[in-house]
Write a protein that holds these residues in place. Structure first.
Motif, PDB file in Angstrom:
ATOM      1  N   PHE A   1       0.819  -1.214   0.000  1.00  0.00           N
ATOM      2  CA  PHE A   1       0.000   0.000   0.000  1.00  0.00           C
ATOM      3  C   PHE A   1       0.852   1.263   0.000  1.00  0.00           C
ATOM      4  N   GLY A   2       2.176   1.128   0.088  1.00  0.00           N
ATOM      5  CA  GLY A   2       3.052   2.291   0.142  1.00  0.00           C
ATOM      6  C   GLY A   2       3.120   2.935   1.515  1.00  0.00           C
ATOM      7  N   ILE A   3       2.801   2.179   2.561  1.00  0.00           N
ATOM      8  CA  ILE A   3       2.784   2.701   3.923  1.00  0.00           C
ATOM      9  C   ILE A   3       4.149   2.477   4.572  1.00  0.00           C
ATOM     10  N   PRO A   4       4.754   3.482   5.193  1.00  0.00           N
ATOM     11  CA  PRO A   4       6.021   3.285   5.910  1.00  0.00           C
ATOM     12  C   PRO A   4       5.865   2.233   7.010  1.00  0.00           C
ATOM     13  N   THR A   5       6.915   1.447   7.218  1.00  0.00           N
ATOM     14  CA  THR A   5       6.851   0.351   8.188  1.00  0.00           C
ATOM     15  C   THR A   5       8.006   0.458   9.179  1.00  0.00           C
ATOM     16  N   LEU A   6       7.694   0.161  10.449  1.00  0.00           N
ATOM     17  CA  LEU A   6       8.664   0.270  11.524  1.00  0.00           C
ATOM     18  C   LEU A   6       8.456  -0.879  12.501  1.00  0.00           C
ATOM     19  N   ALA A   7       9.549  -1.501  12.930  1.00  0.00           N
ATOM     20  CA  ALA A   7       9.492  -2.556  13.935  1.00  0.00           C
ATOM     21  C   ALA A   7      10.206  -2.094  15.192  1.00  0.00           C
ATOM     22  N   LEU A   8       9.550  -2.235  16.324  1.00  0.00           N
ATOM     23  CA  LEU A   8      10.162  -2.000  17.627  1.00  0.00           C
ATOM     24  C   LEU A   8      10.281  -3.364  18.296  1.00  0.00           C
ATOM     25  N   THR A   9      11.490  -3.808  18.537  1.00  0.00           N
ATOM     26  CA  THR A   9      11.677  -5.174  18.989  1.00  0.00           C
ATOM     27  C   THR A   9      12.955  -5.320  19.799  1.00  0.00           C
ATOM     28  N   LEU A  10      12.958  -6.266  20.712  1.00  0.00           N
ATOM     29  CA  LEU A  10      14.159  -6.527  21.505  1.00  0.00           C
ATOM     30  C   LEU A  10      15.201  -7.254  20.666  1.00  0.00           C
ATOM     31  N   ASP A  11      14.753  -8.190  19.862  1.00  0.00           N
ATOM     32  CA  ASP A  11      15.610  -8.923  18.923  1.00  0.00           C
ATOM     33  C   ASP A  11      14.931  -8.908  17.563  1.00  0.00           C
ATOM     34  N   GLU A  12      15.703  -9.022  16.511  1.00  0.00           N
ATOM     35  CA  GLU A  12      15.132  -8.981  15.171  1.00  0.00           C
ATOM     36  C   GLU A  12      14.152 -10.134  14.972  1.00  0.00           C
ATOM     37  N   ALA A  13      12.984  -9.807  14.439  1.00  0.00           N
ATOM     38  CA  ALA A  13      11.951 -10.800  14.183  1.00  0.00           C
ATOM     39  C   ALA A  13      12.276 -11.601  12.927  1.00  0.00           C
ATOM     40  N   ASP A  14      11.539 -12.680  12.727  1.00  0.00           N
ATOM     41  CA  ASP A  14      11.752 -13.526  11.555  1.00  0.00           C
ATOM     42  C   ASP A  14      11.535 -12.764  10.257  1.00  0.00           C
ATOM     43  N   ASN A  15      10.648 -11.774  10.264  1.00  0.00           N
ATOM     44  CA  ASN A  15      10.357 -11.006   9.049  1.00  0.00           C
ATOM     45  C   ASN A  15      11.010  -9.625   9.067  1.00  0.00           C
ATOM     46  N   ALA A  16      12.107  -9.484   9.812  1.00  0.00           N
ATOM     47  CA  ALA A  16      12.743  -8.175   9.997  1.00  0.00           C
ATOM     48  C   ALA A  16      13.154  -7.525   8.670  1.00  0.00           C
ATOM     49  N   ARG A  17      13.568  -8.332   7.711  1.00  0.00           N
ATOM     50  CA  ARG A  17      14.039  -7.772   6.431  1.00  0.00           C
ATOM     51  C   ARG A  17      12.938  -7.050   5.664  1.00  0.00           C
TER      52      ARG A  17
END
Length: 237
Positions: A195-211
């Motif tokens: 959809f062209g929406i900016p994406t951000l992850a807040l996490t203690l360790d990188e998630a499986d879908n971090a890339r």
């Protein structure tokens, strides 16, 4: 200024409140067999065992307290609403810590620990006490058919249409404390990017879908979430 924020939370946001995660090496499913405890087949085979497991989890959830990350999301919800915006808070968690922190609108896609459902008549009801094989449905009065109103393996998550609609309308997608391993939630980042929406992850360790995320902030949710809320409400994010 970002007005419509879609937030997806997972077990990591409640971990700092003392509630266990599921897929870490020392998580719940490393210590218990999910096929025996979190499937319709497991419940049919041994409802006493399943009820005992969820009764303990219900007790733990009632004893836990919201942490600063939960409080920050409640503050963000109120602040965005004051500005004519919206926070759509979608959680994979079955605890009620978001609500107890002050969030008014929470979508529990995996159900709620403090609700029960009758397998006979389908009625869902608020339920804070233990469930047993002797528990009668308050609606149809059948005994033995009550179960936790949570989504087990092999069952369809809840509120999927509302989630898809909110994601399409978002200006920002944020995942907090999620493993990135459980679908369909793990696929929402790809949907947001389409959809062209900016994406951000807040996490203690990188998630499986971090890339899949455009930006990642590593750290404790009790620190990263309040900081993000401040940025969004001040217009600096």
């Amino acid at each position: 200024m970002t007005r419509n924020v879609f937030v997806l939370t997972g077990a990591g946001i409640s971990a700092e409140s003392g509630l266990g995660t599921f897929r870490d090496t020392d998580g719940v499913w490393a210590r218990f067999d999910p096929m025996r405890l979190a499937t319709p087949e497991g419940f049919a085979a041994d409802p006493v065992l399943v009820h005992d497991f969820y009764n303990h989890r219900r007790c733990d959830a009632r004893a836990a307290a919201p942490n600063p990350a939960h409080a920050a999301l409640a503050r963000l919800e109120a602040g965005l609403a004051e500005r004519g915006g919206r926070l759509f808070l979608c959680t994979q968690n079955i605890d009620d810590l978001h609500e107890r922190a002050g969030s008014r609108h929470v979508v529990h896609m995996h159900g709620e620990l403090l609700r029960a459902r009758c397998t006979a008549c389908g009625t869902e009801t608020v339920w804070h006490e233990d469930l047993t094989v002797e528990t009668a449905c308050p609606h149809c009065t059948r005994v033995g058919g009550m179960r936790p109103d949570v989504v087990w393996f092999g069952e369809m998550p809840k509120h999927l249409d509302a989630i898809d609609e909110a994601l399409a309308e978002a200006d920002l997608f944020v995942a907090i404390g999620t493993s990135g391993a459980v679908y369909p939630a793990a696929g929402y980042v790809a949907q947001a990017r389409a959809f062209g929406i900016p994406t951000l992850a807040l996490t203690l360790d990188e998630a499986d879908n971090a890339r899949m995320f455009e930006a990642i902030r590593l750290g404790r949710a009790s620190e990263t979430v309040p900081a993000l809320a401040d940025e969004l409400l001040s217009g600096t994010a």
